[in-house]
Design an enzyme around this catalytic site. Structure first.
Site, PDB file in Angstrom:
ATOM      1  N   ASP A   1      74.260  27.746  38.148  1.00  0.00           N
ATOM      2  CA  ASP A   1      72.865  27.793  37.732  1.00  0.00           C
ATOM      3  C   ASP A   1      72.602  28.990  36.812  1.00  0.00           C
ATOM      4  O   ASP A   1      73.193  30.052  36.962  1.00  0.00           O
ATOM      5  CB  ASP A   1      71.964  27.905  38.972  1.00  0.00           C
ATOM      6  CG  ASP A   1      70.513  28.079  38.614  1.00  0.00           C
ATOM      7  OD1 ASP A   1      69.910  27.106  38.135  1.00  0.00           O
ATOM      8  OD2 ASP A   1      69.989  29.198  38.782  1.00  0.00           O
TER       9      ASP A   1
ATOM     10  N   GLU B   1      75.039  25.266  33.637  1.00  0.00           N
ATOM     11  CA  GLU B   1      73.666  24.983  33.221  1.00  0.00           C
ATOM     12  C   GLU B   1      73.315  25.976  32.114  1.00  0.00           C
ATOM     13  O   GLU B   1      72.885  27.086  32.372  1.00  0.00           O
ATOM     14  CB  GLU B   1      72.690  25.117  34.399  1.00  0.00           C
ATOM     15  CG  GLU B   1      71.303  24.656  34.030  1.00  0.00           C
ATOM     16  CD  GLU B   1      70.215  25.275  34.889  1.00  0.00           C
ATOM     17  OE1 GLU B   1      69.191  24.625  35.088  1.00  0.00           O
ATOM     18  OE2 GLU B   1      70.384  26.418  35.334  1.00  0.00           O
TER      19      GLU B   1
END
Length: 649
Positions: A424, A479
């Site tokens: 993330d 990401e």
């Protein structure tokens, strides 16, 4: 001008640009966030707003470096390991994309930094793999006749262990400090049994330089819980060492790595039809069969790492080695993963190494007691704090931070048999500006300059190298909204080593069309350009909508298309209205063309495959702590006469 190989994941002017988006986190957190003309979106808490002033350190400049003679093991590709005498004058990435030639010094510099750091770890720790076994040394571990506890708190003046086992009085359990700032204690067994009983509460108590004593949850704790009878009660660390009869034993092998991952993004807590938090075992027994029946081959679990604030969607991690206790115990999570493997489903974990919760009482931030960056998990001052996320930023150059984060990856791979990770917030890691108030146009100067955080880049290279060595068939996804070239190429080529990057511009294109254009204004040329706009040789995971598009304040594609008519027009016992007919048809077409053209894999968020209505809203003060919008209404797709089953599914 870019060469024919310079197919960026960043849109050309007027094509597939990011669109303004209302910040969903402000509704959950009470913060006011200003939207920008373009949004670089990487998580439900992470919309862009006013820039913060962060001065890059001189260390990230790119001086000319000579040839390296370091003999190392590098990743030859994303699945096999090869021994090479690495010549950093020959950057394979530049051979793939000659447009990177002007930035050769940058690649040589960061490759040398990577090789030097790796060599240093090997010299002092034996190997990177041994270095990443930090959890066998730090935290609580069993040795013959003893429980040994170690904690890195270099600024502490005194330290002791407290818990249920000693009545929370640490006078007889004082710890000793070594020259590296590591405190330790050996607690002998009592009557042949561990002095600290399994599942009992524990904390570390240490004294600041200002003579104030504080209690903290051990940084390497494997489990943490709170008193369910008290609202917003603080968490306690839990000593987790079940007897052999209570330990979950894995029965099924990991499934082979698929050529094209079809990923089902899921949140265990909100996976029940009932207005409550679901459990790992219920998810395994009730939801995994649904995922398998829909021909997905991979499950991506959100919110696994413990987070004290449920509404953070798991992105404000407090305890990095602990499973979220809301849904069960570590053994319950192992049951879930083993059940997935038995069905041929691989399991990826959302790993959050881009930042940590600012929570002092429950989280890692509580170990930052005002010391310098070299003596802390986080940078000091502005560089150590993310204003928009209200969270702390790691110091990736610190030896113990590298040990902590790399060991964290190995912990989840070895102990829980995860098949890989979705990292993330990678954009925030790659740049000193964290992507705040920055529009990436595709100019290579945006990726390779003094704004690049080389410390973080080196960490990600080490992380990807480590993951491949531990589990060669692992799937690792980044990401990243910036489209940094080389992110999805092997470390041996000068890349960062990820398998895939999320194609984050695609869902924003669909939102732009659905909100701002009539059907007849849709351009297949624009849509196709957006779906196919990615870098040559770097793989992407395509998706039409993920959890981001369903958070409160926004709408799913189905709800954007049909809105209030979903409440009255989804029964097959009556004729479908034009809105419903159009909505179902476009929903299918959007997801189909995204899967067909958008990348090398596909992702869908739990429930969106059948047009789940409404939005996601976690229990909070603003909704009277209701779980009504924090669940999945499987009953809709299970009801025979509803269009969810008949036409969507």
């Amino acid at each position: 001008m870019y060469s024919s190989r310079n197919l960026l994941s960043v849109p050309a002017p007027g094509l597939c640009t990011q669109v303004p988006r209302r910040d969903s986190s402000s509704a959950l957190s009470g913060r006011s966030v200003t939207s920008q003309p373009t949004g670089l979106i990487f998580g439900p808490w992470k919309l862009l707003a006013n820039a913060i002033n962060i001065s890059p350190l001189p260390i990230i400049t790119t001086p000319k470096v000579g040839r390296s003679s370091l003999s190392v093991v590098l990743t030859g590709d994303n699945s096999t390991m090869v021994n090479v005498e690495e010549d950093i004058d020959n950057i394979g990435l530049i051979s793939l994309d000659p447009g990177l030639e002007p930035y050769k010094d940058h690649f040589k510099y960061r490759m040398k930094r990577y090789l030097d750091q790796k060599k240093l770890i090997e010299t002092h720790e034996g190997s990177l793999e041994e270095f990443a076994l930090g959890y066998s040394k730090f935290g609580f571990n069993r040795e013959e006749g003893f429980i040994v506890y170690r904690e890195w708190v270099p600024a502490a003046q005194e330290a002791e262990v407290v818990g249920d086992f000693n009545g929370w009085d640490g006078v007889n359990h004082k710890m000793e400090k070594n020259q590296f700032g590591v405190w330790s204690i050996r607690i002998p067994d009592s009557d042949g049994n561990p002095a600290i009983p399994h599942a009992s509460r524990v904390k570390v108590r240490f004294k600041h330089s200002n003579e104030v004593w504080v209690d903290r949850i051990p940084a390497w704790i494997n489990y943490a819980t709170q008193d369910p009878t008290k609202f917003a009660a603080p968490y306690d660390g839990v000593y987790w060492d079940p007897p052999p009869s209570e330990r979950y034993q894995f029965k099924y092998p990991r499934p082979p790595k698929p050529q094209a991952p079809r990923i089902y993004e899921a949140h265990v807590g909100m996976s029940s039809s009932e207005s409550r938090i679901n459990t790992y075992r219920e998810f395994a027994d009730d939801v995994l069969p649904r995922i398998k029946a829909n021909n997905y081959n991979t499950v991506q679990l959100m919110a696994v790492m413990e987070h004290s604030y449920y509404a953070s969607f798991g992105y404000h991690v407090t305890n990095f080695f602990a499973v979220s206790s809301r849904s069960g115990t570590p053994e319950d999570l192992k049951y879930l993963i083993d059940k997935a493997h038995s069905l041929g489903l691989r399991v990826l974990m959302d790993v959050i190494h881009s930042h940590a919760s600012s929570n002092v009482t429950d989280g890692l931030n509580g170990f930052d007691v005002g010391q310098s960056s070299q003596d802390s998990y986080f940078h000091t001052g502005e560089r150590g704090y993310h204003e928009l996320w209200d969270s702390r930023l790691f110091n990736y150059s610190n030896w113990e931070v590298l040990r902590f984060l790399l060991s964290n990856l190995r912990w989840w791979l070895d102990e829980f048999k995860f098949d890989g990770f979705r990292f993330d917030g990678v954009t925030s890691m790659l740049y000193h500006h964290h992507g705040i108030n920055v529009t990436f146009t595709g100019n290579y100067n945006e990726y390779y300059s003094e704004t690049t955080d080389v410390d973080a880049v080196v960490y990600l290279m080490l992380a990807n190298y480590l993951i491949r060595n531990i589990w060669p068939d692992a799937t690792v996804i980044a990401e990243d909204v910036s489209g940094m070239p080389g992110l999805g190429r092997p470390v041996s080529e000068g890349g960062i080593g990820f398998d895939y990057r999320l194609a984050m511009a695609i869902p924003d294109k669909w939102i732009d069309y659905l909100k701002n254009k009539e059907d007849e204004e849709w351009s297949m040329k624009e849509i196709t350009r957006c779906l196919t706009n990615r870098r040559y040789t770097e793989k992407c995971i395509a998706y039409a909508e993920s959890h981001d598009q369903a958070i409160v304040g926004d709408k799913t594609i189905a709800f954007l298309l049909m809105d209030k008519e979903m409440y009255t027009g989804m029964s097959c016992l009556t004729d479908a209205s034009p809105v419903i007919e159009r909505g179902i048809a476009l929903h299918k077409m959007i997801h189909f063309i995204t899967m067909a053209l958008g990348g090398d894999g596909y992702l869908n968020f739990m429930g969106n495959e059948f047009g789940h209505p409404e939005w996601i809203d976690f229990p909070r003060e603003g909704n009277d702590f209701s779980h009504d919008k924090c669940r999945r209404q499987w009953n809709l797709v299970d009801t025979e006469h509803l269009r969810y089953k008949v036409q969507f599914h």
